[in-house]
Design a protein around this motif. Structure first.
Motif, mmCIF file in Angstrom:
data_model
loop_
_atom_site.group_PDB
_atom_site.id
_atom_site.type_symbol
_atom_site.label_atom_id
_atom_site.label_comp_id
_atom_site.label_asym_id
_atom_site.label_seq_id
_atom_site.Cartn_x
_atom_site.Cartn_y
_atom_site.Cartn_z
ATOM 1 N N THR A 292 0.856 -1.187 0.000
ATOM 2 C CA THR A 292 0.000 0.000 0.000
ATOM 3 C C THR A 292 0.892 1.238 0.000
ATOM 4 N N GLU A 293 0.282 2.406 -0.046
ATOM 5 C CA GLU A 293 1.045 3.649 -0.016
ATOM 6 C C GLU A 293 1.790 3.798 1.306
ATOM 7 N N ALA A 294 1.165 3.327 2.405
ATOM 8 C CA ALA A 294 1.744 3.537 3.739
ATOM 9 C C ALA A 294 2.778 2.490 4.107
ATOM 10 N N MET A 295 2.552 1.236 3.736
ATOM 11 C CA MET A 295 3.454 0.166 4.153
ATOM 12 C C MET A 295 3.236 -1.076 3.292
ATOM 13 N N THR A 296 4.120 -2.056 3.499
ATOM 14 C CA THR A 296 3.983 -3.366 2.861
ATOM 15 C C THR A 296 3.843 -4.408 3.956
ATOM 16 N N THR A 297 2.914 -5.335 3.788
ATOM 17 C CA THR A 297 2.764 -6.426 4.747
ATOM 18 C C THR A 297 3.127 -7.740 4.069
ATOM 19 N N ILE A 298 3.806 -8.603 4.829
ATOM 20 C CA ILE A 298 4.206 -9.925 4.328
ATOM 21 C C ILE A 298 3.716 -10.956 5.323
ATOM 22 N N ASP A 299 2.884 -11.862 4.844
ATOM 23 C CA ASP A 299 2.301 -12.897 5.698
ATOM 24 C C ASP A 299 2.931 -14.236 5.325
ATOM 25 N N VAL A 300 3.469 -14.961 6.316
ATOM 26 C CA VAL A 300 4.111 -16.257 6.077
ATOM 27 C C VAL A 300 3.118 -17.364 6.426
ATOM 28 N N ASN A 301 2.992 -18.349 5.523
ATOM 29 C CA ASN A 301 2.047 -19.449 5.721
ATOM 30 C C ASN A 301 2.738 -20.789 5.485
ATOM 31 N N THR A 302 2.313 -21.827 6.225
ATOM 32 C CA THR A 302 2.920 -23.157 6.057
ATOM 33 C C THR A 302 2.457 -23.826 4.777
ATOM 34 N N GLY A 303 1.231 -23.533 4.334
ATOM 35 C CA GLY A 303 0.722 -24.176 3.115
ATOM 36 C C GLY A 303 0.659 -25.676 3.279
ATOM 37 N N GLY A 304 1.231 -26.391 2.313
ATOM 38 C CA GLY A 304 1.180 -27.856 2.343
ATOM 39 C C GLY A 304 2.388 -28.477 3.004
ATOM 40 N N PHE A 305 3.224 -27.682 3.671
ATOM 41 C CA PHE A 305 4.441 -28.216 4.276
ATOM 42 C C PHE A 305 4.105 -28.887 5.602
ATOM 43 N N VAL A 306 4.381 -30.169 5.691
ATOM 44 C CA VAL A 306 4.172 -30.913 6.928
ATOM 45 C C VAL A 306 5.517 -31.496 7.345
ATOM 46 N N GLY A 307 6.019 -31.088 8.475
ATOM 47 C CA GLY A 307 7.333 -31.523 8.930
ATOM 48 C C GLY A 307 7.337 -32.975 9.347
ATOM 49 N N ARG A 308 8.563 -33.517 9.468
ATOM 50 C CA ARG A 308 8.692 -34.924 9.837
ATOM 51 C C ARG A 308 8.536 -35.129 11.345
ATOM 52 N N ARG A 309 8.765 -34.048 12.114
ATOM 53 C CA ARG A 309 8.696 -34.218 13.566
ATOM 54 C C ARG A 309 7.393 -33.635 14.094
#
Length: 485
Positions: A292-309
């Motif tokens: 946006t004009e004021a700022m940028t936002t970045i959202d992190v998502n796991t999606g389909g990543f499933v860890g082994r532990r």
């Protein structure tokens, strides 16, 4: 290793910086919208605003430049800063330099602290200070460089002014600074002469071309090659390199394949991806970027990543991977100002510390000044990145008129340039074609008939084939087709 690709056409120049084969930075200079940073103007004071301690300066552009008292060398006094109303008055002629390009509805940000950048040094004609770039961290090296430049300034330098050693000056020997110093001083003397004979408002000096900036600013010991696809630009850069950057001469090569340079490196698709909200991670996670004009936002998502532990480990690994993707996107999209990163929540303090450490390491190669905060109480990380020019999205896109300002589409000019590249691509594939027909939206056709008519005509002359325009009323602004007959 670093590779630099310079793609130049009649309407724009594009520079791609690849590190270990991955696109990390993209610079675009459209000749109709060239950057003003570094330009020096003889301006006329328009309105002085005591309440804002600022003034508008007419410099011969459609929008007046903006000068704040904090950017005036004349304002700095031992007993504090002088008020702007005591320094400027309406109609006064003032020498200014562009510090930031016009962004959005804002005019160019100006300063009276003039500086001229060379290969190794920055010359400060009104300041006797001798300094060293903060990016050179070794204290012994900083002291050595400062002493060397101080000695050269006394023996061979100008009667007034100071110098700052640029990052590229690290490990340089005293004799390396002499030619740079003489060139910069000569440049300033020519500018000074113009101030006495040129009526304001007027442009007195403009910075070097984007290709020359690449040789001056981006080439380092990690650079393995510089490919240029335009013979005229190649010769211009060779002449510049011989005079100012001799170390880069052996890296310069003329790209002569019929396949377009950026296509050869599969960069066109990456450029398109850099305009997308979503950035996929190799693990299956992804980022969502909203600017946006004021700022940028970045959202992190796991999606389909499933860890082994366990899930906490999955989150940690996704956040670690995201730090490198974020650092790359900041450079690639040229995101500036305030950036808020919403990492996936982590309860483990060691994981938070690990992510912050990885993020700070990932941005070390960024040429813009960056500050990264600790995690806030809400689990957010605040980043500030110095903004000096338009972001990639603001350069290539505009607000979508059909979504009520909620989205963006490529500008008509951006689409025109894509079409010109597409026509050239089709020409190399079908050289026996008799003519090419461009099917496009009304706004794109209008752009070709008006502001980009010369670019279209020059391409037609270059390929010696007629290029026709055909309106396709059902097409949206970003849609087009090139027919070959």
């Amino acid at each position: 290793m670093q590779e630099i690709l310079i793609n130049s056409s009649i309407h724009e120049a594009r520079v791609a910086v690849l590190e270990d084969g991955t696109l990390q930075e993209l610079r675009i200079e459209r000749f109709a919208e060239a950057s003003l940073i570094g330009n020096i103007y003889l301006g006329i004071v328009g309105k002085v605003l005591p309440g804002m301690q600022s003034a508008f300066i007419e410099i011969g552009l459609p929008r007046a430049g903006f000068l704040h008292v904090g950017d005036m060398r004349q304002a700095q006094q031992e007993n504090g800063t002088s008020p702007i109303e005591k320094l400027l008055h309406e109609g006064q002629v003032v020498l200014v330099q562009v510090a930031k390009d016009p962004i959005g509805t804002k005019g160019a940000r100006l300063t009276t602290e003039i500086s001229l950048a060379g290969r190794l040094l920055v010359y400060l004609p009104f300041d006797s200070h001798i300094g060293v770039s903060q990016k050179i961290e070794d204290s012994a090296e900083r002291e050595r460089l400062k002493e060397a430049v101080e000695l050269i300034t006394k023996t061979e330098g100008p009667q007034k002014g100071g110098f700052i050693v640029r990052t590229s000056g690290e490990d340089a020997q005293p004799e390396d600074f002499v030619n740079d110093m003489k060139f910069l001083v000569k440049q300033w003397q020519e500018i000074e002469k113009k101030t006495h004979i040129t009526p304001a408002p007027a442009l007195l000096y403009y910075d070097v071309s984007i290709g020359q900036k690449v040789l001056r600013d981006l080439v380092n010991e990690k650079t393995s090659k510089i490919l240029v696809d335009n013979p005229h630009v190649y010769e211009e850069l060779r002449s510049f390199a011989e005079k100012f950057v001799p170390d880069s001469l052996g890296l310069l090569s003329l790209y002569q394949s019929e396949r377009p340079l950026f296509d050869q490196y599969n960069l066109e698709a990456e450029i398109q991806d850099s305009l997308s909200r979503r950035v996929n991670l190799k693990s299956g996670g992804y980022l969502i970027l909203d600017q946006t004009e004021a700022m940028t936002t970045i959202d992190v998502n796991t999606g389909g990543f499933v860890g082994r532990r366990d899930f906490a480990d999955t989150i940690y690994k996704t956040n670690l991977e995201a730090t490198h993707a974020i650092a790359r996107q900041l450079r690639l999209r040229n995101l500036g100002g305030i950036i808020i990163v919403d990492f996936i929540d982590m309860n483990n303090p060691e994981h938070q510390a690990g992510v912050l450490s990885e993020l700070r390491n990932a941005v070390k190669n960024d040429r813009n000044r960056i500050f990264i905060s600790d995690f806030t109480e809400l689990g957010l990380v605040q980043i500030t990145r110095k903004r000096t020019r338009e972001s990639l999205a603001h350069l290539m896109c505009e607000t979508c008129p059909t979504s009520g300002g909620r989205g963006e589409i490529k500008t008509a000019r951006t689409v025109c340039y894509e079409i010109l590249r597409a026509v050239l691509r089709e020409y190399h594939q079908f050289k026996d074609a008799k003519e090419f027909t461009i099917l496009a939206n009304q706004s794109v056709i209008d752009m070709f008939l008006d502001e980009e008519s010369e670019a279209l005509a020059l391409l037609g002359d270059s390929i010696q084939k007629p290029i026709k325009l055909q309106l396709e009323s059902e097409f949206l602004q970003e849609q087009y087709d090139v027919l070959v007959k």
